[in-house]
Enzyme design. Sequence first.
Site, PDB file in Angstrom:
ATOM      1  CE  LYS A  98      32.731  39.652  35.320  1.00  0.00           C
ATOM      2  NZ  LYS A  98      31.935  39.117  36.439  1.00  0.00           N
ATOM      3  CG  HIS A 149      33.735  27.363  45.393  1.00  0.00           C
ATOM      4  ND1 HIS A 149      34.914  27.542  46.082  1.00  0.00           N
ATOM      5  CD2 HIS A 149      33.985  27.839  44.144  1.00  0.00           C
ATOM      6  CE1 HIS A 149      35.823  28.091  45.289  1.00  0.00           C
ATOM      7  NE2 HIS A 149      35.280  28.270  44.088  1.00  0.00           N
ATOM      8  CG  HIS A 153      33.472  31.158  40.459  1.00  0.00           C
ATOM      9  ND1 HIS A 153      34.074  32.238  41.049  1.00  0.00           N
ATOM     10  CD2 HIS A 153      34.117  30.056  40.935  1.00  0.00           C
ATOM     11  CE1 HIS A 153      35.058  31.820  41.842  1.00  0.00           C
ATOM     12  NE2 HIS A 153      35.103  30.496  41.789  1.00  0.00           N
ATOM     13  CB  THR A 186      28.969  37.098  40.211  1.00  0.00           C
ATOM     14  OG1 THR A 186      29.379  37.414  38.869  1.00  0.00           O
ATOM     15  CG2 THR A 186      28.127  38.226  40.774  1.00  0.00           C
ATOM     16  CB  THR A 187      34.013  39.382  39.553  1.00  0.00           C
ATOM     17  OG1 THR A 187      34.454  38.035  39.708  1.00  0.00           O
ATOM     18  CG2 THR A 187      35.095  40.361  39.955  1.00  0.00           C
ATOM     19  CD  GLU A 228      42.277  28.382  42.609  1.00  0.00           C
ATOM     20  OE1 GLU A 228      42.473  29.568  42.947  1.00  0.00           O
ATOM     21  OE2 GLU A 228      41.476  28.063  41.725  1.00  0.00           O
ATOM     22  N   GLY A 235      39.920  34.665  41.215  1.00  0.00           N
ATOM     23  CA  GLY A 235      40.705  35.143  40.077  1.00  0.00           C
ATOM     24  C   GLY A 235      42.008  34.374  39.991  1.00  0.00           C
TER      25      GLY A 235
HETATM   26  P1  5GP Z   1      32.258  35.701  37.617  1.00  0.00           P
HETATM   27  O1  5GP Z   1      32.869  36.248  38.871  1.00  0.00           O
HETATM   28  O2  5GP Z   1      32.646  36.521  36.413  1.00  0.00           O
HETATM   29  O3  5GP Z   1      30.782  35.498  37.706  1.00  0.00           O
HETATM   30  O4  5GP Z   1      32.829  34.221  37.420  1.00  0.00           O
HETATM   31  C1  5GP Z   1      34.041  33.957  36.757  1.00  0.00           C
HETATM   32  C2  5GP Z   1      35.229  34.457  37.569  1.00  0.00           C
HETATM   33  O5  5GP Z   1      35.340  33.692  38.789  1.00  0.00           O
HETATM   34  C3  5GP Z   1      36.564  34.242  36.875  1.00  0.00           C
HETATM   35  O6  5GP Z   1      36.875  35.319  36.019  1.00  0.00           O
HETATM   36  C4  5GP Z   1      37.536  34.148  38.046  1.00  0.00           C
HETATM   37  O7  5GP Z   1      37.866  35.441  38.528  1.00  0.00           O
HETATM   38  C5  5GP Z   1      36.700  33.451  39.110  1.00  0.00           C
HETATM   39  N1  5GP Z   1      36.924  31.991  39.073  1.00  0.00           N
HETATM   40  C6  5GP Z   1      36.156  31.052  38.486  1.00  0.00           C
HETATM   41  N2  5GP Z   1      36.667  29.826  38.673  1.00  0.00           N
HETATM   42  C7  5GP Z   1      37.768  29.977  39.412  1.00  0.00           C
HETATM   43  C8  5GP Z   1      38.730  29.071  39.951  1.00  0.00           C
HETATM   44  O8  5GP Z   1      38.687  27.847  39.782  1.00  0.00           O
HETATM   45  N3  5GP Z   1      39.748  29.625  40.663  1.00  0.00           N
HETATM   46  C9  5GP Z   1      39.839  30.972  40.887  1.00  0.00           C
HETATM   47  N4  5GP Z   1      40.858  31.401  41.611  1.00  0.00           N
HETATM   48  N5  5GP Z   1      38.956  31.845  40.396  1.00  0.00           N
HETATM   49  C10 5GP Z   1      37.939  31.355  39.668  1.00  0.00           C
END
Ligand code: 5GP
Length: 362
Positions: A100, A13, A15, A97-98, A227, A197
């Site tokens: 974009k 886990h 991100h 990762t999301t 969460e 998110g």
């Molecule tokens: P990315 O997907 O942009 O690489 O990583 C950051 C994104 O992961 C954040 O914008 C958010 O959507 C998600 N994210 C990161 N940490 C958390 C968390 O602790 N809880 C949730 N629900 N989403 C998270």
Amino acid sequence: MKWWVSMPKIELHAHLNGSIRDSTLLELARVLGEKGVIVFSDVEHVIMKNDRSLGEVFKLFDLIHILTTDHKTVTRITKEVVEDFASENVAYLELRTTPKKNDSIGMSKHSYMEAVVEGLRAVSAVDIDFGPHKFNTQDSLNSIAMNDACDGTKRKKIYVRLLLSIDRRETTEAAIETVKLALEMRDLGVVGIDLSGNPVVGEWKTFLPALKFAQKQGLYITLHCGEVPNCQEVQPMLDFLPQRIGHAIFFEEEEWRQLKTSKIPVEICLTSNIKTESISSIDIHHFVDLYNDKHPLVLCTDDAGVFSTSLSNEYKLASTAFGLGKREMFELARNGIECIFAGDEVKQDLVETFDSAAKKLN
Ligand code: 5GP
């Protein structure tokens, strides 16, 4: 080297944009400051701040995305994040990762993900297997346990698999687009879908069609679940039977029962839960109950950069807080192999890595 650093570990886990080095974020902010896009002094203290509420964390992500969302930077941070995990003997990493889209710089979800894969290809400090790019057989035969790698004579190796995140701000259509992208990129190391998110935004029913589609197509699924208190979501999420869930904090008694019966593995992020004050004190963390019940669980970082932690640090923290010794922590890490979203061949290789490391555990 401390045992919590030298032992092999599994990270499930993490991100991508939450795992960036502070030094890289500051450097990127300085450059954008010089271009007049942001005011560096305003941003510097936000990056360096240590404790943040969950709401503040999501504001920080909006800032991080301004700093990182161009192809070259996405490639750079991916490479750095993988090398950082490998440097602390993470043997298997699932990076999420999301994807974009940013029309102003010609970025599509697809080109964003290509930049991520480019980052995996750029990894040079260690050997990487991310699906299409595998360690060759000779590497495997010659490879040694991760914790031997520090003698400087053998290269470390890391498996990396990708999960595409659906952001809770997204529409059903955008979520389906992400699932289709994951299917297209299966040959490039994408193995599954995450729902993440801001948990106070969006509704389960918005994402369900995309998640059902992903499930039908055989993608692995992990959900951020419980969460924040949300009695309308937790049970339908558990009923959906994802392969794993993240956090699992705000559960009612019946939901704990359902979780335990279903044996859905839980990704536990101790520092993240404490720093965001989702859990008031580590002594009352649900890790203890799940661990005592032998429920499948994996220690993870969530956002190593944002929460100033590392996977080694999470192991040290759990060991100290819950009175678990080196061997128990080693077994905990090793049990994570059963929760990964990869096939038997990878699992077998990881078992060998842990077996080899176990011989040196004293
Ligand atoms: P990315 O997907 O942009 O690489 O990583 C950051 C994104 O992961 C954040 O914008 C958010 O959507 C998600 N994210 C990161 N940490 C958390 C968390 O602790 N809880 C949730 N629900 N989403 C998270």
